[in-house]
Structure formats: C-alpha cells, structure tokens
Design an enzyme around this catalytic site. Structure first.
Site, PDB file in Angstrom:
ATOM      1  N   CYS A 100     -41.258   8.492 -42.179  1.00 25.24           N
ATOM      2  CA  CYS A 100     -40.206   7.518 -41.884  1.00 25.24           C
ATOM      3  C   CYS A 100     -39.500   7.829 -40.572  1.00 25.24           C
ATOM      4  O   CYS A 100     -39.351   6.961 -39.715  1.00 25.24           O
ATOM      5  CB  CYS A 100     -39.197   7.477 -43.019  1.00 25.24           C
ATOM      6  SG  CYS A 100     -37.864   6.297 -42.726  1.00 25.24           S
TER       7      CYS A 100
ATOM      8  N   CYS B 164     -40.723   4.008 -40.347  1.00 28.37           N
ATOM      9  CA  CYS B 164     -39.729   2.938 -40.373  1.00 28.37           C
ATOM     10  C   CYS B 164     -38.637   3.076 -39.313  1.00 28.37           C
ATOM     11  O   CYS B 164     -38.163   2.065 -38.788  1.00 28.37           O
ATOM     12  CB  CYS B 164     -39.113   2.828 -41.763  1.00 28.37           C
ATOM     13  SG  CYS B 164     -38.795   4.394 -42.582  1.00 28.37           S
TER      14      CYS B 164
ATOM     15  N   LYS C 175     -40.170   2.366 -35.747  1.00 30.02           N
ATOM     16  CA  LYS C 175     -40.650   0.977 -35.799  1.00 30.02           C
ATOM     17  C   LYS C 175     -39.485  -0.003 -35.727  1.00 30.02           C
ATOM     18  O   LYS C 175     -39.548  -1.001 -35.009  1.00 30.02           O
ATOM     19  CB  LYS C 175     -41.437   0.747 -37.087  1.00 30.02           C
ATOM     20  CG  LYS C 175     -41.907  -0.689 -37.280  1.00 30.02           C
ATOM     21  CD  LYS C 175     -42.286  -0.919 -38.724  1.00 30.02           C
ATOM     22  CE  LYS C 175     -41.062  -0.837 -39.620  1.00 30.02           C
ATOM     23  NZ  LYS C 175     -41.388  -0.871 -41.052  1.00 30.02           N
TER      24      LYS C 175
ATOM     25  N   TYR D 180     -47.584  -5.338 -44.640  1.00 29.00           N
ATOM     26  CA  TYR D 180     -46.344  -5.367 -43.867  1.00 29.00           C
ATOM     27  C   TYR D 180     -46.492  -4.666 -42.528  1.00 29.00           C
ATOM     28  O   TYR D 180     -45.922  -5.114 -41.517  1.00 29.00           O
ATOM     29  CB  TYR D 180     -45.192  -4.775 -44.683  1.00 29.00           C
ATOM     30  CG  TYR D 180     -45.230  -3.280 -44.886  1.00 29.00           C
ATOM     31  CD1 TYR D 180     -44.515  -2.431 -44.042  1.00 29.00           C
ATOM     32  CD2 TYR D 180     -45.947  -2.710 -45.928  1.00 29.00           C
ATOM     33  CE1 TYR D 180     -44.533  -1.068 -44.217  1.00 29.00           C
ATOM     34  CE2 TYR D 180     -45.966  -1.348 -46.118  1.00 29.00           C
ATOM     35  CZ  TYR D 180     -45.263  -0.523 -45.262  1.00 29.00           C
ATOM     36  OH  TYR D 180     -45.288   0.847 -45.444  1.00 29.00           O
TER      37      TYR D 180
ATOM     38  N   GLU E 200     -45.745  -6.590 -39.067  1.00 25.74           N
ATOM     39  CA  GLU E 200     -44.630  -6.096 -38.253  1.00 25.74           C
ATOM     40  C   GLU E 200     -45.087  -5.790 -36.829  1.00 25.74           C
ATOM     41  O   GLU E 200     -44.445  -6.203 -35.856  1.00 25.74           O
ATOM     42  CB  GLU E 200     -44.023  -4.853 -38.899  1.00 25.74           C
ATOM     43  CG  GLU E 200     -43.220  -5.185 -40.154  1.00 25.74           C
ATOM     44  CD  GLU E 200     -42.765  -3.964 -40.915  1.00 25.74           C
ATOM     45  OE1 GLU E 200     -41.832  -4.091 -41.736  1.00 25.74           O
ATOM     46  OE2 GLU E 200     -43.320  -2.870 -40.713  1.00 25.74           O
TER      47      GLU E 200
ATOM     48  N   HIS F 188     -18.150 -19.007 -44.682  1.00 28.65           N
ATOM     49  CA  HIS F 188     -18.668 -20.071 -43.813  1.00 28.65           C
ATOM     50  C   HIS F 188     -18.149 -19.907 -42.393  1.00 28.65           C
ATOM     51  O   HIS F 188     -16.992 -19.544 -42.191  1.00 28.65           O
ATOM     52  CB  HIS F 188     -18.230 -21.431 -44.369  1.00 28.65           C
ATOM     53  CG  HIS F 188     -18.729 -22.589 -43.574  1.00 28.65           C
ATOM     54  ND1 HIS F 188     -20.033 -23.023 -43.627  1.00 28.65           N
ATOM     55  CD2 HIS F 188     -18.083 -23.400 -42.683  1.00 28.65           C
ATOM     56  CE1 HIS F 188     -20.176 -24.054 -42.815  1.00 28.65           C
ATOM     57  NE2 HIS F 188     -19.011 -24.298 -42.218  1.00 28.65           N
TER      58      HIS F 188
ATOM     59  N   GLU G 133     -24.385 -17.721 -46.982  1.00 34.11           N
ATOM     60  CA  GLU G 133     -23.680 -18.596 -47.911  1.00 34.11           C
ATOM     61  C   GLU G 133     -24.633 -19.476 -48.714  1.00 34.11           C
ATOM     62  O   GLU G 133     -24.282 -19.964 -49.793  1.00 34.11           O
ATOM     63  CB  GLU G 133     -22.662 -19.467 -47.173  1.00 34.11           C
ATOM     64  CG  GLU G 133     -23.266 -20.519 -46.268  1.00 34.11           C
ATOM     65  CD  GLU G 133     -22.203 -21.347 -45.548  1.00 34.11           C
ATOM     66  OE1 GLU G 133     -21.320 -21.899 -46.258  1.00 34.11           O
ATOM     67  OE2 GLU G 133     -22.252 -21.438 -44.316  1.00 34.11           O
TER      68      GLU G 133
END
Length: 450
Positions: free
Chosen positions: A44, A49, A52, A179, A183, A439, A444
C-alpha cells in the site's frame, strides 16, 4: 510470555497488517520483532494505493485545468512533467516509509531488514544466517501482481513498475478488467497516453453493480480509452526500435510502447518455510486461516493479502489489530467481520460501493426496492462536461433496511465512507429520508431518493 523464546511475536512482512499487529502487540507488552526484505510499509505505502492515489490526483488536473476556463481562469502554456510528478511521489513514499519505521522503533519493535524463513518449530532463520525463536509467528507477506504465462511475458510491466517509468508511453496496452487496470487506464489516459484495455472476459470490474460498470465503460470510451473484450495476450515480440508487437486473441498484431498486466494478485506464501512445520496452503497459494487468523499450526497466524480473504489495506489493518488484541491483549479474543466491506475504484470518475449489488440482493432477498439518481453535477454543468453521476440504493422490501449503496461520480469514495457506516449499522431508507440535505452537494442525492 515464556522466556524460553527470544521473542513473544515474530512478524514476517512489514506491510500495513504486519506493522499494525506488531505495534499493537508491543503496546500490550509483548517482545516483538519484524522482518522485511524489501521496504517497510508494504504494497500500500510503497507500490500500491498511496502512490497510486497521488498519481490519480495528478491526473485530475488534466480535466480541471481544462474546466477552469469556464470558471473564468485563463491558464496559458500548461504542460505536464511526468518525471517531476514521479519523483515527488517517490520522495513522499520514502517519507512515509521512514514514518512507519519510526512507529515500530518507538514501540521498541526489533526490525530486521532482511528475508526471514521458518526453519523449525518456533524457529526463524534470517538471510544473514542468524536464528531466533518466537512463541508466536505472524505471516503478513501480502501478495504480488500475477504475470500470465505466454511467449514474451518478460517484456511486460506490472503496477509495481508503473510508478518508476522513465517516460510516459505514447501507446500503452493494459491487460485486465479489475480495479487496477481501470485505475491505471484513467491515469495514463489523462496524462496523454493512448490507452487500450484488453480483458479476457466481456465484463470489467466484476463484483461491482452492473449499472456502475456500464456507466464507467461509457465515460471511459468517450474519454478515448479503447476496450477489447474476450482478448488475451498470446505473445509479445520486442522490435528493434524498442516497441512491442503484441498479438491478442481475436485481434490483429499491434504495436505498443508499453504493455502492463493487471490480471490479479498472488499471495506471497512460497519460500517462507511453511511446509517445514505443516502450515496449510490453499489452491490459490493462500494461507488458510480461521476467523481469528489462526492457521492449522497453533502458534502461526496470518493476516492481509497472503490469506486472500479481502485484499484491501484497511482489512489487513483490522486483521492485524484483532490478532494482536486477541493474542496479547487483556480482553476476549474477537474476529474481524468481513461482511459489508466498503470499497472504491479510483477511476475517472471514481466508483464506490458497499453491501449487495442489485442482482445479489434479488438473488438473496427476493423482494427489494431500488432507488436511483442519475444527474449531472453542478461543476460539470458549468464546465460544459457531459459526464453524469449515478447513485443507487438497494433496499430490502421486507424491512426497509438499506443493503447496498453504489455510486459513480466525483468524490464518490469520500462520500461513501460515511454512507457505509449507515449500511453497516442497518439503517433504513426512512432514516435517510428523515435526514435534511446539505445543499448544494452531490451527496444530498442520498437523502432525496424517491
């Protein structure tokens, strides 16, 4: 712990799971040692990750700088310097590696920067020849990219090497549909490479909701990424000019500057001496463990990707924590709940998901309700970008409980972290409906489903 051993715990592998387990065990008072043959931090931090995500951030500027015009910004003479980003990323990786080492040292964990193998009962031998003993042994060696067997496979790179390229390839072929493939397809495409994704099946991102997979495919193709389905690598020949002549099943030979394989990851279980003490290994090379990360050998445990349960860094960290607390802590042993684990794909745009997909819910629950919001974010409207977000909520019709949330759109992973808590806690659609929206936000939409 018995003084007959040199250490109470010896951890092989200093990745996310191994570091967490070692640190926590030491905090509980255990005498702990860690062996790491490469770099502290594991996949990682060093080649996964973390770097990346830094590339993903860098890639986003390609579109952000273009969109900025519609927001009144004039940016002249923009250009991209791959070497500068690459080197900045590696410098930060080195910084994080140092911090991980400091964490272990601050907890008085002994660090061996060399390979370790199990050579007997409770016995570990280091590459230097030194032998030590431990009451408990934890295997946390992670996994590595799988490289398929075919003529010329020595010419491919994996995600490991992608962070260190001397220059960006003009044309890159990425083999895989998961993935990692999607990616890096987005990253290289935003950096200006011509990207082709070749997948041996007809589906990308298997395991994610079909609507999100289709939406990403549509958007990626509009961005200029080419997809080839039912196409496997047959052979690669390196040409005199350094380019690669690639033959894929069902395709004419084509020239690429770089071929990257992202076809899954293999547990790093071989060469550790596990067979010497009879640790059970599964058919995929994974170390077989129970819910408490115990192997069939009472004093040997394993956490993280080497067990091939859920190959995600936060899962490895949770497993390492649970192991250390259960074995060395004062409380009762406990297991990690591997159900309802949220995940993300840092594609362009990103995907995030938690819980059951629509098809999984129909198969398991029968009667369900599905709510969708398909909308164009305000930023995209102003920028003149036609990409649309898709949010999806899957609800058990029998009790109104939310069993899955799936999203594709800007900042989807950031939004999903909080939403995943609600799904894990078993909240209902009515609970979301009763929550007032913030908002204007994209998030939302989760409380406005009709």
């Amino acid at each position: 712990m018995a003084d007959q051993y040199d250490f109470d715990l010896f951890t092989i592998g200093a990745g996310s799971g191994g570091v967490r387990a070692s640190r926590v065990a030491a905090a509980h008072g255990a005498r702990v040692a860690v062996a790491e043959e490469y770099r502290v931090g594991g996949t990682c931090v060093i080649r996964g990750c973390v770097p990346k995500k830094m590339l993903v951030y860098g890639a986003h500027f390609a579109e952000d700088l273009e969109d900025a015009r519609q927001f009144g910004w004039n940016i002249e003479g923009k250009s991209f310097d791959w070497q500068r980003l690459r080197d900045h990323v590696q410098n930060d990786v080195a910084r994080l590696e140092g911090l991980y080492g400091e964490t272990l040292s601050n907890h008085k964990v002994t660090i061996f920067n060399e390979r370790a193998t199990i050579t007997g009962d409770h016995q570990i031998t280091l590459a230097s020849g030194r032998q030590v003993t431990a009451a408990h042994i934890l295997i946390a060696t992670g996994a590595r990219p799988h490289i398929p067997e075919f003529p010329g496979n020595q010419h491919v790179i994996t995600s490991n090497e992608a962070f260190h390229l001397e220059r960006l390839p003009r044309r890159i072929l990425i083999a895989g549909g998961g993935y990692i493939a999607n990616e890096f397809a987005g990253i290289f495409n935003e950096f200006g490479s011509k990207v082709t994704v070749a997948n041996r099946s007809d589906t990308i991102l298997r395991g994610y909701d079909e609507a999100l997979r289709d939406r990403l495919l549509q958007i990626a193709m509009v961005k200029g990424i080419e997809f080839l389905f039912m196409a496997e690598l047959e052979h690669i020949e390196k040409q005199e000019d350094g380019t690669l002549l690639v033959k894929l099943t069902g395709q004419e030979p084509r020239i690429f500057d770089c071929v990257m394989v992202a076809t899954g990851r293999v547990p790093n279980s071989e060469g550790l001496g596990l067979e010497a003490i009879g640790v059970e290994i599964g058919t995929r090379g994974e170390i077989v463990v129970d819910a408490f990360s115990r192997t069939n050998v009472p004093y040997v445990y394993a956490v993280g990707d080497v067990t091939d349960r859920v190959q995600l860094t936060p899962v490895a960290i949770r497993e390492g924590q649970a192991f250390a607390d259960s074995v060395f802590g004062p409380g009762q042993p406990y297991a990690v709940d591997h159900s309802c684990v949220p995940s993300a794909v840092f594609s362009h745009p990103p995907i995030a998901a938690v819980g059951m997909t629509e098809s999984e819910a129909r198969n398991r629950l029968g009667s369900i309700k599905v709510y969708q919001a398909d909308f164009r974010p305000m930023k995209n409207v102003v920028a003149g970008r036609n990409e649309r977000c898709l949010y999806k909520m899957v609800v058990d019709a029998a009790n109104d409980r939310i069993v899955g949330i799936h999203m594709i759109g800007p900042e989807a992973p950031e939004i999903m972290q909080a939403a995943a808590i609600a799904v894990k806690a078993g909240l209902t659609k009515a609970d979301f409906d009763a929550t007032i929206a913030i908002h204007p936000t994209m998030a939302e939409e989760l409380v406005l489903f009709k």
